[in-house]
Design a protein around this motif. Structure first.
Motif, mmCIF file in Angstrom:
data_model
loop_
_atom_site.group_PDB
_atom_site.id
_atom_site.type_symbol
_atom_site.label_atom_id
_atom_site.label_comp_id
_atom_site.label_asym_id
_atom_site.label_seq_id
_atom_site.Cartn_x
_atom_site.Cartn_y
_atom_site.Cartn_z
ATOM 1 N N UNK A 73 33.621 40.820 41.971
ATOM 2 C CA UNK A 73 34.813 41.216 41.206
ATOM 3 C C UNK A 73 35.736 42.243 42.114
ATOM 4 N N UNK A 74 34.901 43.219 42.526
ATOM 5 C CA UNK A 74 35.691 44.046 43.406
ATOM 6 C C UNK A 74 36.624 43.460 44.262
ATOM 7 N N UNK A 75 35.890 42.569 45.159
ATOM 8 C CA UNK A 75 36.912 41.973 46.332
ATOM 9 C C UNK A 75 37.835 41.103 45.823
ATOM 10 N N UNK A 76 37.856 40.383 44.746
ATOM 11 C CA UNK A 76 38.886 39.684 44.079
ATOM 12 C C UNK A 76 40.011 40.760 43.502
ATOM 13 N N UNK A 77 39.460 41.578 42.933
ATOM 14 C CA UNK A 77 40.347 42.911 42.315
ATOM 15 C C UNK A 77 41.363 43.139 43.419
ATOM 16 N N UNK A 78 40.719 43.786 44.211
ATOM 17 C CA UNK A 78 41.589 44.412 45.497
ATOM 18 C C UNK A 78 42.355 43.514 46.350
ATOM 19 N N UNK A 79 42.128 42.095 46.279
ATOM 20 C CA UNK A 79 42.919 41.071 46.771
ATOM 21 C C UNK A 79 44.229 41.054 45.871
ATOM 22 N N UNK A 80 43.715 40.843 44.694
ATOM 23 C CA UNK A 80 45.067 40.731 43.545
ATOM 24 C C UNK A 80 45.829 41.952 43.476
ATOM 25 N N UNK A 81 45.110 42.850 43.864
ATOM 26 C CA UNK A 81 46.002 44.172 43.457
ATOM 27 C C UNK A 81 46.885 44.428 44.591
ATOM 28 N N UNK A 82 46.444 43.961 45.841
ATOM 29 C CA UNK A 82 47.236 44.002 47.063
ATOM 30 C C UNK A 82 48.333 42.995 46.963
ATOM 31 N N UNK A 83 47.942 41.907 46.530
ATOM 32 C CA UNK A 83 49.109 40.593 46.418
ATOM 33 C C UNK A 83 50.091 41.234 45.390
ATOM 34 N N UNK A 84 49.760 42.105 44.239
ATOM 35 C CA UNK A 84 50.624 42.430 43.335
ATOM 36 C C UNK A 84 51.602 43.605 43.612
ATOM 37 N N UNK A 85 51.264 44.366 44.967
ATOM 38 C CA UNK A 85 51.896 45.457 45.415
ATOM 39 C C UNK A 85 51.348 46.623 44.415
ATOM 40 N N UNK A 86 50.148 46.760 44.234
ATOM 41 C CA UNK A 86 49.771 47.590 43.458
ATOM 42 C C UNK A 86 48.984 48.732 44.284
ATOM 43 N N UNK A 87 48.128 48.300 45.062
ATOM 44 C CA UNK A 87 47.126 49.228 45.880
ATOM 45 C C UNK A 87 46.623 48.511 47.192
ATOM 46 N N UNK A 88 45.847 49.400 47.787
ATOM 47 C CA UNK A 88 45.317 48.930 48.959
ATOM 48 C C UNK A 88 43.867 49.472 48.999
ATOM 49 N N UNK A 89 42.974 48.248 49.487
ATOM 50 C CA UNK A 89 41.615 49.015 49.686
ATOM 51 C C UNK A 89 41.029 48.357 51.008
ATOM 52 N N UNK A 90 40.692 49.174 51.831
ATOM 53 C CA UNK A 90 40.485 48.773 53.228
ATOM 54 C C UNK A 90 38.806 48.800 53.402
ATOM 55 N N UNK A 91 38.448 47.624 54.043
ATOM 56 C CA UNK A 91 36.916 47.719 54.520
ATOM 57 C C UNK A 91 36.807 48.134 55.713
ATOM 58 N N UNK A 92 35.687 49.197 55.879
ATOM 59 C CA UNK A 92 35.276 49.884 57.079
ATOM 60 C C UNK A 92 34.610 48.922 57.802
ATOM 61 N N UNK A 93 34.713 48.527 58.872
ATOM 62 C CA UNK A 93 33.788 47.741 59.823
ATOM 63 C C UNK A 93 33.646 48.783 61.378
ATOM 64 N N UNK A 94 32.143 49.028 61.586
ATOM 65 C CA UNK A 94 32.093 49.607 62.959
ATOM 66 C C UNK A 94 32.224 48.668 64.105
ATOM 67 N N UNK A 95 32.485 49.177 65.264
ATOM 68 C CA UNK A 95 32.490 48.252 66.215
ATOM 69 C C UNK A 95 31.104 47.316 66.479
ATOM 70 N N UNK A 96 30.177 48.322 66.174
ATOM 71 C CA UNK A 96 28.676 47.741 66.545
ATOM 72 C C UNK A 96 28.413 46.587 65.593
ATOM 73 N N UNK A 97 28.919 46.357 64.378
ATOM 74 C CA UNK A 97 28.410 45.284 63.534
ATOM 75 C C UNK A 97 29.435 44.828 62.796
ATOM 76 N N UNK A 98 29.667 43.498 62.419
ATOM 77 C CA UNK A 98 30.870 42.870 61.553
ATOM 78 C C UNK A 98 30.351 43.006 60.045
ATOM 79 N N UNK A 99 29.936 44.099 59.701
ATOM 80 C CA UNK A 99 29.607 44.396 58.230
ATOM 81 C C UNK A 99 30.038 45.494 57.695
#
Ligand SMILES: CC(C)(COP(=O)(O)OP(=O)(O)OC[C@H]1O[C@@H](n2cnc3c(N)ncnc32)[C@H](O)[C@@H]1OP(=O)(O)O)[C@@H](O)C(=O)NCCC(=O)NCCS
Length: 186
Positions: free
Chosen positions: A54-80
């Motif tokens: 739900x967190x991912x879905x909410x973040x995606x919808x909030x960006x699409x609606x022009x409400x907010x940004x939520x960045x995922x941090x990925x280290x160069x070492x791992x794609x997680x």
């Protein structure tokens, strides 16, 4: 303030900051179900994977609606995803937003969040980015790691709002910290 059409990916020396994806849910659950990470958070630790989905879905919808940004941090070492940073409560009229962030526990104490927040704040203040004039944070006054991190970035302690949050029956105050564009030292 100009809200971008495509999600703004940011890069630092050690990190890539990108939009969250549906397949990040498990990594996000590991972060937000950890009671140590959630000790001073505005809601209790997650208990089910569905909450991370739900967190991912909410973040995606909030960006699409022009409400907010939520960045995922990925280290160069791992794609997680190892943490998230967000800008929310965007106020175009007054050129301000609130900032939030969390990092998985094994990655604490390496200056990673400071590195990520420098990129986010730079984007927020940049005239070619969001062109904001002020960024604010609302934290538990006991959250020393968070206050220290913000002070390192130049935020000032601006005030204390009493008994502002109740999480799992415990009521806490809010320390409000703020950073103005003219104070920002990239
Ligand atoms: C707050 C948080 C993001 C810090 O991330 P981090 O990558 O470990 O931060 P940094 O390594 O850049 O360290 C920030 C500063 O806090 C200090 N610090 C770290 N843990 C600390 C602690 N428990 N008590 C006091 N200071 C602490 C560090 O020494 C550093 O200070 P310095 O620059 O003077 O050395 C991380 O602890 C976290 O995810 N906490 C849980 C979620 C949370 O509380 N988010 C904020 C909600 S407002």
């Amino acid at each position: 303030m100009r809200f971008p059409e495509t999600f703004p990916e940011l890069g630092t020396e050690r990190l890539r900051l990108q939009a969250l994806r549906a397949d990040d849910a498990e990594a996000l659950f590991a972060i937000f179900a950890d009671p140590e990470v959630m000790r001073y958070w505005s809601r209790p630790p997650m208990r089910e994977l569905a909450e991370a989905e739900a967190l991912v879905a909410d973040a995606t919808a909030a960006f699409a609606a022009g409400d907010s940004f939520r960045w995922g941090l990925r280290s160069d070492a791992e794609d997680r995803v190892i943490g998230t940073c967000s800008l929310f409560h965007l106020d175009a009229q007054n050129g301000r937003a609130e900032i939030g962030y969390a990092l998985r526990r094994p990655s604490w104490g390496q200056g990673l969040m400071q590195e990520a927040l420098r990129a986010v704040i730079g984007y927020a203040f940049d005239a070619r980015g969001l062109d904001l004039g002020r960024i604010e944070a609302d934290l538990d006054p006991h959250n020393q790691a968070s206050a220290r991190l913000l002070e390192r970035l130049g935020f000032a302690r601006e005030g204390l709002l009493r008994e502002r949050w109740t999480v799992a029956g415990v009521t806490t105050d809010s320390l409000i910290m703020g950073l103005l564009r003219r104070e920002w030292r990239p």
